[in-house]
Scaffold this active site. Structure first.
Site, mmCIF file in Angstrom:
data_model
loop_
_atom_site.group_PDB
_atom_site.id
_atom_site.type_symbol
_atom_site.label_atom_id
_atom_site.label_comp_id
_atom_site.label_asym_id
_atom_site.label_seq_id
_atom_site.Cartn_x
_atom_site.Cartn_y
_atom_site.Cartn_z
ATOM 1 N N ARG A 1 13.373 -3.307 8.573
ATOM 2 C CA ARG A 1 13.149 -2.828 7.254
ATOM 3 C C ARG A 1 12.439 -1.414 7.742
ATOM 4 N NH1 ARG A 1 8.735 -2.510 3.194
ATOM 5 N NH2 ARG A 1 7.400 -3.338 5.109
ATOM 6 N N GLY B 1 4.231 2.394 -1.045
ATOM 7 C CA GLY B 1 4.712 2.907 -2.035
ATOM 8 C C GLY B 1 6.167 2.754 -1.875
ATOM 9 N N GLN C 1 0.587 -1.380 0.023
ATOM 10 C CA GLN C 1 0.119 0.070 -0.073
ATOM 11 C C GLN C 1 0.856 1.380 0.044
ATOM 12 O OE1 GLN C 1 -2.520 -0.556 3.531
ATOM 13 N NE2 GLN C 1 -3.943 -1.775 2.452
ATOM 14 N N HIS D 1 3.856 -5.859 11.097
ATOM 15 C CA HIS D 1 3.212 -4.538 10.975
ATOM 16 C C HIS D 1 2.313 -4.155 12.272
ATOM 17 C CE1 HIS D 1 1.406 -1.008 9.052
ATOM 18 N NE2 HIS D 1 2.334 -1.104 8.038
ATOM 19 N N HIS E 1 4.572 -9.247 8.447
ATOM 20 C CA HIS E 1 4.287 -8.295 7.212
ATOM 21 C C HIS E 1 5.444 -8.706 6.312
ATOM 22 C CE1 HIS E 1 3.048 -5.052 4.957
ATOM 23 N NE2 HIS E 1 4.186 -4.443 5.271
ATOM 24 N N SER F 1 11.019 -1.902 0.456
ATOM 25 C CA SER F 1 10.854 -3.158 -0.130
ATOM 26 C C SER F 1 10.879 -3.082 -1.670
ATOM 27 C CB SER F 1 10.058 -3.938 0.647
ATOM 28 O OG SER F 1 8.862 -3.258 0.670
ATOM 29 N N GLU G 1 6.170 8.238 6.114
ATOM 30 C CA GLU G 1 5.937 7.159 6.812
ATOM 31 C C GLU G 1 7.429 6.984 7.956
ATOM 32 O OE1 GLU G 1 5.907 3.483 4.498
ATOM 33 O OE2 GLU G 1 4.075 4.334 3.171
ATOM 34 N N ARG H 1 9.055 0.505 12.967
ATOM 35 C CA ARG H 1 8.033 -0.510 13.114
ATOM 36 C C ARG H 1 8.026 -1.452 14.342
ATOM 37 N NH1 ARG H 1 6.509 -2.056 6.857
ATOM 38 N NH2 ARG H 1 5.411 -0.279 6.601
#
Length: 516
Positions: free
Chosen positions: A372, A53, A51, A233, A337, A377, A118, A278
């Site tokens: 990450r 980007g 979702q 996630h 995730h 990714s 993000e 995260r």
């Protein structure tokens, strides 16, 4: 379609229909290649579900050095700085190349890229498409390009069961499709098969993403790396659906807050708050749930009535679950995730087995380290696909030998007997006793040759890797080893080593049983 295996002999074979596989095939054109996909393009890979980007330093206030610093900080001491530098330097060019291939990225009023923010990014650098539909748009555009490229033979509905080898390396693949067993002779295979989320009860990945490529590579003799690092996630939509719908980190980038049932911000006082890395946010949410509480993502104040226009896919998922995100807090929970570990590869995507490359989530390039950075990714997949294609195209041809025959065709993999073990013992928080229990339970499943064997093999190697890392770092938290090693290192592991470790753990128990 009728598959003429002899006509495809010695062509490179790419396994996987997501962004990494599609891009590698396109970058290899006009060299003939075979692209194998388990399902029709866009229907089962993880890529269409992405979702957020692509992270790329294309803004006027940004540069690759800032992107690199954010990537290494998120990686918590295990990121490979040289690899990360190459990838973030190549990110703007990769975005431009994808746009030329027909990807319709969202634009601002001046025609530039509309950039999102993000977690753990210090700049707005997330290039997205259709709000929250970036992965879907990438696969659409790349899939259309693949279908119109004559040098690419696309074969869908094919499940690869083994990478075949001879004494010099890769010699072919064995797969099963609508016409039965398919053997393709080739000295070059690229695995682009995605991650491991399907090993967990709660995941945002397709349920078939159980680490397929990891099992193929491990059985072929390749070393794997950093398998203990699974990113959860923190904001999956808590619903009865499986897999769980993802509520993109970009929603928090727009100002959404994480609250408990009383409205208290559970990230209040944490550095970075809702936009902390995260692993930090996932643990905070997990611990609140473990105490018996409920956790929500509240976008009412920051987005409200604009939610559906900015995040149409998430809005639809919420409404299907009975929640209106414009007027109601969204119930959330962590879910498996992304896998930072994978097939150990060099700077060209080559594994430790001659003729075997890996690209995308299935590869461990060193970019992500222990955790990450959001939206790195898809960027990694697009940038590294060009490296892999160049390496494959430049590989010296070798005299081909027929692959060693298998005595039987391995069964189609199933995860039911594995998911509970992996979910309990390789989740957000682990400990040595649980990992030891998982190892003992997964070893016989991996050996029995039935449908659970390949998923169990992947889970076994992850459990052994987690046992061997006796520290807490990034996405790997050991409740019994909360400290950090002063000199962290990447850990490679072969199937032979994992089995030997598991057997050594079981010997004391066997000796005790005999004595009793």
């Amino acid at each position: 379609m009728t598959i003429d295996a002899p006509a495809l002999k010695d062509q490179p074979v790419i396994v996987g229909g997501g962004v990494a596989g599609l891009a590698t095939a396109l970058f290899l054109a006009p060299q003939p290649v075979v692209l194998l996909a388990k399902a029709p393009l866009g229907s089962e890979a993880s890529s269409p579900w992405a979702q957020g980007g692509m992270a790329a330093s294309v803004g006027d206030d940004d540069d690759p050095a800032l992107h690199l610093a954010d990537t290494l900080a998120a990686g918590d001491g295990l990121g490979d700085a040289a690899v990360a530098r190459r990838i973030v330097d190549g990110a703007p060019g990769a975005v431009a190349a994808l746009a030329r291939l027909g990807v319709r990225f969202d634009r601002d009023g001046q025609g530039g890229f509309a950039l999102g923010l993000e977690a753990a990014h210090r700049r707005r650098r997330i290039v997205h498409a259709h709000g929250d539909g970036t992965g879907r748009e990438l696969v659409r555009a790349l899939g259309e390009a693949v279908r119109r490229t004559p040098s690419i033979t696309l074969i869908e509905h094919v499940d690869v069961r083994r990478v075949l080898t001879d004494e010099r390396g890769v010699a072919g693949i064995l797969a099963v499709g609508p016409q039965g067993v398919l053997v393709l002779s080739t000295a070059c295979v690229v695995l682009a098969t995605g991650g491991v989320g399907g090993l967990y009860d709660d995941t945002t990945n397709p349920v078939g993403s159980f680490g397929h490529g990891l099992a193929l590579a491990a059985r072929a003799g390749a070393a794997l790396a950093d398998l203990e690092f699974v990113q959860f996630h923190p904001t999956a939509l808590a619903s009865g659906s499986r897999p769980l719908p993802l509520v993109s980190e970009a929603v928090r980038g727009e100002g959404a807050l994480i609250i408990d049932a009383t409205g208290r911000r559970i990230m209040d006082g944490v550095p970075g708050a809702e936009l902390a890395p995260r692993d930090v946010v996932a643990r905070a949410v997990w611990q609140e749930l473990a105490r018996g509480g409920s956790v929500f993502l509240d976008a009412r104040a920051c987005l409200g009535a604009r939610f559906a226009a900015r995040f149409p896919g998430i809005d639809a998922a919420c409404r299907a679950a009975g929640f209106d995100p414009a007027t109601m807090p969204i119930p959330i929970r962590p879910a498996a995730h992304y896998h930072m570990g994978g097939i150990a590869v060099d700077g060209e995507g080559r594994s430790t087995v001659a003729g075997l490359w890996a690209c995308g989530e299935v590869a461990a390039t060193g970019l992500h380290g222990a955790n990450r950075l959001a939206s790195n990714s898809l960027t990694e997949a697009a940038v590294c696909a060009a490296w892999v294609a160049e390496s494959v195209a430049g590989a010296a041809p070798r005299r081909h030998a027929e692959p060693r025959p298998l005595h039987h065709v391995p069964p189609a993999p199933r995860t039911e007997r594995v998911r509970g073990l992996v979910s309990r013992h390789l989740g957000v928080i682990r400990d040595g006793d649980g990992l030891t229990e998982a190892t003992a339970s997964l070893l016989p499943l991996a050996r029995e040759g039935r449908a659970a064997a390949d998923p169990a093999l992947v889970g076994l190697m992850m459990a052994v890797a987690a046992l061997r890392r006796t520290e807490s770092r990034g996405a790997h938290l050991r409740a019994d080893c909360p400290g950090r090693a002063p000199h962290p290192a990447h850990a490679r592991l072969t199937l032979e080593q994992a089995v030997a470790h598991a057997e050594a753990l079981s010997r004391p128990a066997l000796a005790l049983a005999k004595n009793n």
